[in-house]
Design an enzyme around this catalytic site. Structure first.
Site, PDB file in Angstrom:
ATOM      1  N   CYS A   1     -11.198  10.810   7.593  1.00 33.62           N
ATOM      2  CA  CYS A   1      -9.837  10.351   7.273  1.00 33.62           C
ATOM      3  C   CYS A   1      -8.801  11.130   8.052  1.00 33.62           C
ATOM      4  O   CYS A   1      -8.799  12.362   8.060  1.00 33.62           O
ATOM      5  CB  CYS A   1      -9.590  10.485   5.775  1.00 33.62           C
ATOM      6  SG  CYS A   1      -7.883  10.125   5.299  1.00 33.62           S
TER       7      CYS A   1
ATOM      8  N   LEU B   1     -16.356   5.130  -2.879  1.00 32.16           N
ATOM      9  CA  LEU B   1     -17.712   5.659  -3.057  1.00 32.16           C
ATOM     10  C   LEU B   1     -18.311   6.102  -1.707  1.00 32.16           C
ATOM     11  O   LEU B   1     -18.722   7.233  -1.540  1.00 32.16           O
ATOM     12  CB  LEU B   1     -18.589   4.607  -3.733  1.00 32.16           C
ATOM     13  CG  LEU B   1     -19.935   5.110  -4.224  1.00 32.16           C
ATOM     14  CD1 LEU B   1     -19.782   6.116  -5.341  1.00 32.16           C
ATOM     15  CD2 LEU B   1     -20.824   3.962  -4.665  1.00 32.16           C
TER      16      LEU B   1
ATOM     17  N   CYS C   1       0.866  -1.180   0.000  1.00 36.95           N
ATOM     18  CA  CYS C   1       0.000   0.000   0.000  1.00 36.95           C
ATOM     19  C   CYS C   1       0.904   1.232   0.000  1.00 36.95           C
ATOM     20  O   CYS C   1       1.681   1.436   0.924  1.00 36.95           O
ATOM     21  CB  CYS C   1      -0.875  -0.050   1.244  1.00 36.95           C
ATOM     22  SG  CYS C   1      -2.010   1.307   1.360  1.00 36.95           S
TER      23      CYS C   1
ATOM     24  N   SER D   1      -6.600   3.842  -6.204  1.00 35.07           N
ATOM     25  CA  SER D   1      -7.809   4.134  -5.426  1.00 35.07           C
ATOM     26  C   SER D   1      -8.028   5.636  -5.432  1.00 35.07           C
ATOM     27  O   SER D   1      -7.144   6.409  -5.081  1.00 35.07           O
ATOM     28  CB  SER D   1      -7.613   3.635  -3.994  1.00 35.07           C
ATOM     29  OG  SER D   1      -8.707   4.041  -3.191  1.00 35.07           O
TER      30      SER D   1
ATOM     31  N   GLU E   1      -4.225  11.606  -2.472  1.00 35.13           N
ATOM     32  CA  GLU E   1      -5.157  11.284  -3.554  1.00 35.13           C
ATOM     33  C   GLU E   1      -4.324  11.126  -4.829  1.00 35.13           C
ATOM     34  O   GLU E   1      -3.840  12.113  -5.395  1.00 35.13           O
ATOM     35  CB  GLU E   1      -6.197  12.417  -3.687  1.00 35.13           C
ATOM     36  CG  GLU E   1      -7.024  12.398  -4.950  1.00 35.13           C
ATOM     37  CD  GLU E   1      -7.703  11.066  -5.248  1.00 35.13           C
ATOM     38  OE1 GLU E   1      -8.364  10.496  -4.372  1.00 35.13           O
ATOM     39  OE2 GLU E   1      -7.556  10.597  -6.394  1.00 35.13           O
TER      40      GLU E   1
ATOM     41  N   CYS F   1      -3.159  15.474   2.144  1.00 37.57           N
ATOM     42  CA  CYS F   1      -4.149  15.340   1.072  1.00 37.57           C
ATOM     43  C   CYS F   1      -5.035  16.581   1.050  1.00 37.57           C
ATOM     44  O   CYS F   1      -5.346  17.142   2.091  1.00 37.57           O
ATOM     45  CB  CYS F   1      -5.004  14.092   1.317  1.00 37.57           C
ATOM     46  SG  CYS F   1      -6.174  13.772  -0.010  1.00 37.57           S
TER      47      CYS F   1
ATOM     48  N   CYS G   1     -11.453  14.555   3.437  1.00 40.34           N
ATOM     49  CA  CYS G   1     -12.585  13.709   3.852  1.00 40.34           C
ATOM     50  C   CYS G   1     -12.743  13.751   5.377  1.00 40.34           C
ATOM     51  O   CYS G   1     -11.751  13.708   6.114  1.00 40.34           O
ATOM     52  CB  CYS G   1     -12.365  12.275   3.390  1.00 40.34           C
ATOM     53  SG  CYS G   1     -12.207  12.159   1.605  1.00 40.34           S
TER      54      CYS G   1
HETATM   55  N1  SAH Z   1      -7.228   9.106  -1.554  1.00 40.90           N
HETATM   56  C1  SAH Z   1      -7.537   7.836  -2.078  1.00 40.90           C
HETATM   57  C2  SAH Z   1      -6.579   6.750  -1.650  1.00 40.90           C
HETATM   58  C3  SAH Z   1      -6.078   6.825  -0.237  1.00 40.90           C
HETATM   59  S1  SAH Z   1      -7.284   6.603   1.043  1.00 40.90           S
HETATM   60  C4  SAH Z   1      -8.964   7.445  -1.722  1.00 40.90           C
HETATM   61  O1  SAH Z   1      -9.584   8.137  -0.935  1.00 40.90           O
HETATM   62  O2  SAH Z   1      -9.436   6.477  -2.298  1.00 40.90           O
HETATM   63  C5  SAH Z   1      -7.411   4.853   0.976  1.00 40.90           C
HETATM   64  C6  SAH Z   1      -8.633   4.277   1.608  1.00 40.90           C
HETATM   65  O3  SAH Z   1      -8.587   4.422   3.036  1.00 40.90           O
HETATM   66  C7  SAH Z   1      -9.928   4.936   1.128  1.00 40.90           C
HETATM   67  O4  SAH Z   1     -10.835   4.001   0.620  1.00 40.90           O
HETATM   68  C8  SAH Z   1     -10.421   5.571   2.390  1.00 40.90           C
HETATM   69  O5  SAH Z   1     -11.796   5.623   2.379  1.00 40.90           O
HETATM   70  C9  SAH Z   1      -9.883   4.670   3.495  1.00 40.90           C
HETATM   71  N2  SAH Z   1      -9.928   5.313   4.805  1.00 40.90           N
HETATM   72  C10 SAH Z   1      -9.631   6.589   5.123  1.00 40.90           C
HETATM   73  N3  SAH Z   1      -9.885   6.828   6.430  1.00 40.90           N
HETATM   74  C11 SAH Z   1     -10.336   5.672   6.956  1.00 40.90           C
HETATM   75  C12 SAH Z   1     -10.776   5.275   8.258  1.00 40.90           C
HETATM   76  N4  SAH Z   1     -10.781   6.120   9.283  1.00 40.90           N
HETATM   77  N5  SAH Z   1     -11.188   3.998   8.431  1.00 40.90           N
HETATM   78  C13 SAH Z   1     -11.162   3.128   7.393  1.00 40.90           C
HETATM   79  N6  SAH Z   1     -10.776   3.431   6.146  1.00 40.90           N
HETATM   80  C14 SAH Z   1     -10.367   4.703   5.928  1.00 40.90           C
HETATM   81 FE1  SF4 Z   2      -7.504  12.090   0.885  1.00 37.78          FE
HETATM   82 FE2  SF4 Z   2      -8.329   9.545   0.470  1.00 37.78          FE
HETATM   83 FE3  SF4 Z   2      -8.087  10.557   2.980  1.00 37.78          FE
HETATM   84 FE4  SF4 Z   2     -10.026  11.419   1.414  1.00 37.78          FE
HETATM   85  S1  SF4 Z   2      -9.754   9.312   2.166  1.00 37.78           S
HETATM   86  S2  SF4 Z   2      -8.675  12.721   2.658  1.00 37.78           S
HETATM   87  S3  SF4 Z   2      -9.049  11.409  -0.582  1.00 37.78           S
HETATM   88  S4  SF4 Z   2      -6.429  10.223   1.514  1.00 37.78           S
END
Ligand code: SAH
Ligand code: SF4
Length: 354
Positions: free
Chosen positions: A126, A225, A112, A201, A170, A119, A123
């Site tokens: 996250c 999604l 990974c 992703s 991202e 980022c 989100c």
């Molecule tokens: N930015 C890209 C890739 C990195 S994040 C994206 O968002 O797809 C990779 C994955 O980690 C994403 O599917 C995101 O939803 C997940 N993720 C982020 N925070 C998380 C959390 N607190 N618990 C579980 N999965 C999480």
């Molecule tokens: Fe960035 Fe992916 Fe985290 Fe969203 S989930 S803030 S796109 S790293």
């Protein structure tokens, strides 16, 4: 000055004379995992000196490692400017049938990899988002994470590994560096990791999904999604206001997909937010006609978050609804729960301790 890991073989062939030396160099970097020019025995002294002056090779340092009881290994890298990003090695047992039909077990490696420090997408669930955006990783910094994971874990050069760009950042927001890295990583004279084994992703930058599709690299696509209506999705992923669910689904429909593979839809399940059967049934409708597989992810909590982890029962109920309507659906095994599991958490921990 750029790092040696930033260059494609063709670029090196153009600048290193005689050009066959470029291939030798690639062999040292990507098949022997040499991380110093000194170790490159068949490279002449003068050329080594020249390389040292023009391309730095000491691109990253491992400043922290955590090893989980299930074999997951998480590394925190510091780059030249001391900015840090994580990469994780996941081990999965894989059952295979040999030619006589016997079942053999082998170990499958998935890396990974991070694409940015921080980022911009922000989100709400996250941890990476909390620190804001710092900078893009260079192509070389993306490539080097893979070289280091292979070297640190003594993974033979011909052992197939899977790459998921699901670390920090991202990937499609760092489009040019990512695409260049993928070209370097997949080159047969280098790491030779097939693009079919590389999954990007994305939180859903529809315009970049389209662009990536036109590039036709052969990479796999995973869409984060997480929600089936725009209101909730915009709460979770603010960028949804610019690129809504319809625009993402449209971009996915146009994406060239390997006939043996499917588009993965990641669905982060949050208690009382999106874990109900109404959402499950909306998801079935949304994916209608797409060769999709859904991966349900338990929300991984962290200090200060307002969201909660769903119950196992609600995860299974959600999964069963999808399965009974013909949508392939798995629940992501939470690997490395005893170390800082979700991406961004090791970095957060180390920075707090400072
Ligand atoms: N930015 C890209 C890739 C990195 S994040 C994206 O968002 O797809 C990779 C994955 O980690 C994403 O599917 C995101 O939803 C997940 N993720 C982020 N925070 C998380 C959390 N607190 N618990 C579980 N999965 C999480
Ligand atoms: Fe960035 Fe992916 Fe985290 Fe969203 S989930 S803030 S796109 S790293």
């Amino acid at each position: 000055m750029l790092s040696i890991y930033d260059y494609t073989l063709d670029e090196l062939k153009n600048s290193i004379k005689p050009s066959f030396r470029a291939k030798q160099l690639y062999n040292w970097l990507y098949k022997q995992y040499a991380t110093s020019y000194e170790d490159m025995k068949n490279i002449p002294k003068d050329l080594k000196k020249d390389l040292e002056q023009n391309y730095y090779i000491d691109i990253a340092k491992v400043i922290n490692t955590e090893i989980s009881s299930d074999g997951t290994r998480k590394y925190l890298f510091a780059f030249k400017d001391n900015k840090t990003a994580e990469a994780v090695l996941l081990l999965m047992k894989e059952k295979q049938k040999d030619k006589d039909g016997n079942i053999t077990k082998s170990e499958k490696y998935t890396f990974c990899i991070s694409s940015q420090v921080g980022c911009k997408v922000g989100c709400s669930f996250c941890l990476t988002a909390k620190g804001g955006f710092v900078r893009d990783l260079t192509a070389g910094e993306i490539v080097a994470q893979i070289v280091y994971l292979k070297k640190l874990n003594n993974i033979p050069q011909n052992k197939a590994v899977n790459i998921v760009y699901m670390g920090m950042g991202e990937p499609l927001d760092n489009y040019d560096n990512l695409v260049k890295a993928i070209k370097i990583i997949s080159h047969l004279d280098g790491l030779a990791i097939s693009t079919r084994r590389q999954t990007i992703s994305t939180s859903g930058i529809s315009s970049k999904i389209k662009k990536l599709g036109q590039e036709n690299l052969g990479v796999q696509l995973a869409i984060s999604l997480h929600a089936v209506d725009d209101e909730l999705r915009s709460e979770l992923i603010p960028m949804n206001k610019a690129y809504n669910i319809d625009s993402i689904i449209q971009a996915v429909r146009e994406f060239p997909i390997d006939s043996r593979k499917k588009v993965m839809f990641e669905y982060l399940v949050i208690k009382d937010k999106n874990d109900d059967l109404k959402s499950a049934s909306k998801l079935v409708k949304l994916l209608n006609g797409i060769d999709a597989k859904v991966n349900l992810i338990y929300f991984n909590p962290f200090e200060g978050t307002v969201y909660q982890t769903p119950s196992k029962n609600s995860m299974i109920r959600f999964q069963e609804h999808l399965l009974s309507h013909g949508v392939i659906c798995t629940i992501r095994e939470s690997k490395g729960i005893d170390i800082s599991a979700a991406c961004g958490q090791l970095k957060e921990k180390i920075e707090k301790e400072k």
